[in-house]
Scaffold this motif. Structure first.
Motif, PDB file in Angstrom:
ATOM      1  N   VAL A 110       0.818  -1.227   0.000  1.00 28.24           N
ATOM      2  CA  VAL A 110       0.000   0.000   0.000  1.00 28.24           C
ATOM      3  C   VAL A 110       0.847   1.269   0.000  1.00 28.24           C
ATOM      4  CG1 VAL A 110      -2.084  -1.001   0.970  1.00 28.24           C
ATOM      5  CG2 VAL A 110      -0.359  -0.094   2.505  1.00 28.24           C
ATOM      6  N   VAL A 111       2.036   1.219   0.598  1.00 25.91           N
ATOM      7  CA  VAL A 111       2.916   2.398   0.551  1.00 25.91           C
ATOM      8  C   VAL A 111       3.335   2.672  -0.894  1.00 25.91           C
ATOM      9  CG1 VAL A 111       5.199   3.280   1.188  1.00 25.91           C
ATOM     10  CG2 VAL A 111       3.732   2.262   2.942  1.00 25.91           C
ATOM     11  N   GLY A 112       3.701   1.605  -1.622  1.00 26.11           N
ATOM     12  CA  GLY A 112       4.060   1.754  -3.034  1.00 26.11           C
ATOM     13  C   GLY A 112       2.888   2.239  -3.874  1.00 26.11           C
ATOM     14  N   LEU A 113       1.716   1.635  -3.655  1.00 28.54           N
ATOM     15  CA  LEU A 113       0.525   2.048  -4.400  1.00 28.54           C
ATOM     16  C   LEU A 113       0.175   3.510  -4.141  1.00 28.54           C
ATOM     17  CD1 LEU A 113      -2.246  -0.718  -4.313  1.00 28.54           C
ATOM     18  CD2 LEU A 113      -0.850   0.031  -6.239  1.00 28.54           C
ATOM     19  N   SER A 114       0.312   3.918  -2.899  1.00 24.82           N
ATOM     20  CA  SER A 114      -0.015   5.299  -2.531  1.00 24.82           C
ATOM     21  C   SER A 114       0.857   6.288  -3.306  1.00 24.82           C
ATOM     22  CB  SER A 114       0.168   5.498  -1.029  1.00 24.82           C
ATOM     23  OG  SER A 114      -0.046   6.846  -0.667  1.00 24.82           O
ATOM     24  N   ILE A 115       2.140   5.977  -3.412  1.00 27.39           N
ATOM     25  CA  ILE A 115       3.052   6.846  -4.167  1.00 27.39           C
ATOM     26  C   ILE A 115       2.658   6.882  -5.643  1.00 27.39           C
ATOM     27  CG2 ILE A 115       5.424   7.090  -5.016  1.00 27.39           C
ATOM     28  CD1 ILE A 115       6.332   5.922  -2.282  1.00 27.39           C
ATOM     29  N   LEU A 116       2.417   5.698  -6.217  1.00 31.04           N
ATOM     30  CA  LEU A 116       2.139   5.607  -7.646  1.00 31.04           C
ATOM     31  C   LEU A 116       0.807   6.249  -8.027  1.00 31.04           C
ATOM     32  CD1 LEU A 116       3.390   1.967  -8.160  1.00 31.04           C
ATOM     33  CD2 LEU A 116       4.419   4.026  -9.119  1.00 31.04           C
ATOM     34  N   LEU A 117      -0.183   6.145  -7.141  1.00 24.83           N
ATOM     35  CA  LEU A 117      -1.508   6.652  -7.465  1.00 24.83           C
ATOM     36  C   LEU A 117      -1.732   8.092  -7.005  1.00 24.83           C
ATOM     37  CD1 LEU A 117      -3.660   3.514  -6.564  1.00 24.83           C
ATOM     38  CD2 LEU A 117      -2.957   4.267  -8.838  1.00 24.83           C
ATOM     39  N   ARG A 118      -1.135   8.461  -5.862  1.00 23.52           N
ATOM     40  CA  ARG A 118      -1.450   9.765  -5.288  1.00 23.52           C
ATOM     41  C   ARG A 118      -0.229  10.578  -4.868  1.00 23.52           C
ATOM     42  NH1 ARG A 118      -6.750   7.730  -1.910  1.00 23.52           N
ATOM     43  NH2 ARG A 118      -7.884   7.127  -3.774  1.00 23.52           N
ATOM     44  N   GLY A 119       0.945  10.079  -5.185  1.00 21.35           N
ATOM     45  CA  GLY A 119       2.155  10.791  -4.790  1.00 21.35           C
ATOM     46  C   GLY A 119       2.376  12.049  -5.620  1.00 21.35           C
ATOM     47  N   THR A 120       3.272  12.903  -5.136  1.00 20.27           N
ATOM     48  CA  THR A 120       3.666  14.078  -5.909  1.00 20.27           C
ATOM     49  C   THR A 120       4.523  13.621  -7.091  1.00 20.27           C
ATOM     50  OG1 THR A 120       5.710  14.350  -4.652  1.00 20.27           O
ATOM     51  CG2 THR A 120       3.740  15.464  -3.801  1.00 20.27           C
ATOM     52  N   VAL A 121       4.747  14.518  -8.035  1.00 17.52           N
ATOM     53  CA  VAL A 121       5.616  14.198  -9.168  1.00 17.52           C
ATOM     54  C   VAL A 121       6.991  13.751  -8.664  1.00 17.52           C
ATOM     55  CG1 VAL A 121       6.860  15.173 -11.145  1.00 17.52           C
ATOM     56  CG2 VAL A 121       4.441  15.711 -10.795  1.00 17.52           C
ATOM     57  N   HIS A 122       7.502  14.471  -7.671  1.00 20.93           N
ATOM     58  CA  HIS A 122       8.813  14.151  -7.094  1.00 20.93           C
ATOM     59  C   HIS A 122       8.823  12.735  -6.515  1.00 20.93           C
ATOM     60  CE1 HIS A 122      12.716  15.253  -5.297  1.00 20.93           C
ATOM     61  NE2 HIS A 122      12.315  14.567  -4.241  1.00 20.93           N
ATOM     62  N   GLU A 123       7.783  12.372  -5.775  1.00 19.51           N
ATOM     63  CA  GLU A 123       7.702  11.040  -5.163  1.00 19.51           C
ATOM     64  C   GLU A 123       7.609   9.943  -6.219  1.00 19.51           C
ATOM     65  OE1 GLU A 123       5.428  12.140  -0.951  1.00 19.51           O
ATOM     66  OE2 GLU A 123       4.254  11.765  -2.771  1.00 19.51           O
ATOM     67  N   LYS A 124       6.799  10.196  -7.244  1.00 20.55           N
ATOM     68  CA  LYS A 124       6.650   9.203  -8.320  1.00 20.55           C
ATOM     69  C   LYS A 124       7.957   9.002  -9.070  1.00 20.55           C
ATOM     70  CE  LYS A 124       1.712   9.888  -9.188  1.00 20.55           C
ATOM     71  NZ  LYS A 124       0.682  10.329 -10.148  1.00 20.55           N
ATOM     72  N   LEU A 125       8.672  10.096  -9.317  1.00 21.26           N
ATOM     73  CA  LEU A 125       9.944   9.983 -10.033  1.00 21.26           C
ATOM     74  C   LEU A 125      10.984   9.238  -9.196  1.00 21.26           C
ATOM     75  CD1 LEU A 125      10.198  13.489 -11.755  1.00 21.26           C
ATOM     76  CD2 LEU A 125       9.780  11.273 -12.852  1.00 21.26           C
ATOM     77  N   LYS A 126      11.002   9.482  -7.885  1.00 20.75           N
ATOM     78  CA  LYS A 126      11.928   8.750  -7.016  1.00 20.75           C
ATOM     79  C   LYS A 126      11.612   7.255  -7.044  1.00 20.75           C
ATOM     80  CE  LYS A 126      13.320  10.126  -2.978  1.00 20.75           C
ATOM     81  NZ  LYS A 126      13.316  10.648  -1.586  1.00 20.75           N
ATOM     82  N   TRP A 127      10.320   6.918  -7.077  1.00 18.46           N
ATOM     83  CA  TRP A 127       9.916   5.511  -7.147  1.00 18.46           C
ATOM     84  C   TRP A 127      10.343   4.908  -8.493  1.00 18.46           C
ATOM     85  CZ3 TRP A 127       7.415   1.494  -9.344  1.00 18.46           C
ATOM     86  CH2 TRP A 127       7.044   0.421  -8.512  1.00 18.46           C
ATOM     87  N   ALA A 128      10.155   5.680  -9.568  1.00 14.56           N
ATOM     88  CA  ALA A 128      10.553   5.211 -10.899  1.00 14.56           C
ATOM     89  C   ALA A 128      12.066   4.982 -10.963  1.00 14.56           C
ATOM     90  CB  ALA A 128      10.123   6.213 -11.971  1.00 14.56           C
ATOM     91  N   PHE A 129      12.840   5.882 -10.335  1.00 13.66           N
ATOM     92  CA  PHE A 129      14.294   5.711 -10.302  1.00 13.66           C
ATOM     93  C   PHE A 129      14.649   4.380  -9.635  1.00 13.66           C
ATOM     94  CE2 PHE A 129      18.504   6.019  -8.463  1.00 13.66           C
ATOM     95  CZ  PHE A 129      19.254   6.605  -9.472  1.00 13.66           C
TER      96      PHE A 129
END
Length: 214
Positions: A110-129
């Motif tokens: 759920v932490v990962g899903l939260s970032i991918l679905l509702r995170g900021t652009v910065h958070e999503k990019l960090k996850w993508a990295f």
């Protein structure tokens, strides 16, 4: 577009009248007990009700409280039957498996899903990295970027429109990598990745496309 993982979980959601202890995320008959609901609500951008629903589906699909890599592969084979999702599912599983122990707990999920679905652009990019950094050494190489990109194309299959050429992933990686590797040292750091992605509309639109295969 609702992501594949959410579709998978919610398709298994039990009726609302099921065991009330689900509401507080309490488990007695499984190996792994998740953290309390309040703590997860603080860590994510999901409401209490959404967490209850996600957990109910997660428990139905994974009674042990853990998801293994084979389950991830089955999920993506189901949603992308026209291609081969095996490699992409492997990379995505490793990105969700925060502690690298070969299993994903509900918290990680759920932490990962939260970032991918509702995170900021910065958070999503960090996850993508983190996804592109396959060996988790803090850098992305051209080979790593190509491996991820190719796995996405393999999963989308030959029936995409417009039809993709064999060399398309390599062309994309070459173009992106040249922009990202600012000091030309052969690797992309998290700083280079974040700065380049946020300044380049083409890369950002590609990242939006990438979100559709989570």
């Amino acid at each position: 577009m609702r992501c594949c993982l959410v579709k998978w979980i919610l398709s298994s959601t039990a009726p609302q009248g099921s065991d009330s202890s689900d509401g507080e995320l309490e488990l007695s008959a499984v190996r792994h007990q998740p953290e309390g609901l309040d703590q997860l609500q603080a860590q994510t951008k999901f409401t209490k009700k959404e967490l209850q629903s996600l957990y109910r589906g997660f428990k139905n699909e994974c009674p042990t409280g853990l998801v293994d890599e084979d389950t991830f592969k089955l999920i993506y084979a189901q949603f992308f039957p026209q291609g081969d999702a095996t490699t992409y599912a492997h990379f995505l599983f490793n990105a969700f498996d925060a502690d690298g122990n070969g299993a994903i707990h509900f918290e990680d999920f759920v932490v990962g899903l939260s970032i991918l679905l509702r995170g900021t652009v910065h958070e999503k990019l960090k996850w993508a990295f983190n996804l592109y950094d396959i060996n988790k050494d803090g850098y992305i190489t051209k080979e790593e970027m190509l491996a991820i990109m190719k796995s996405i194309y393999d999963m989308m299959g030959r029936h995409t429109y417009p039809i993709l050429r064999e060399d398309t992933p390599a062309e994309h990686v070459e173009r992106f990598f040249q922009k990202m590797d600012r000091n030309q040292d052969g690797v992309v750091t998290i700083e280079e990745f974040l700065e380049t992605c946020q300044k380049d509309e083409n890369i950002m639109s590609s990242m939006q496309l990438f979100e559709n295969v989570i």
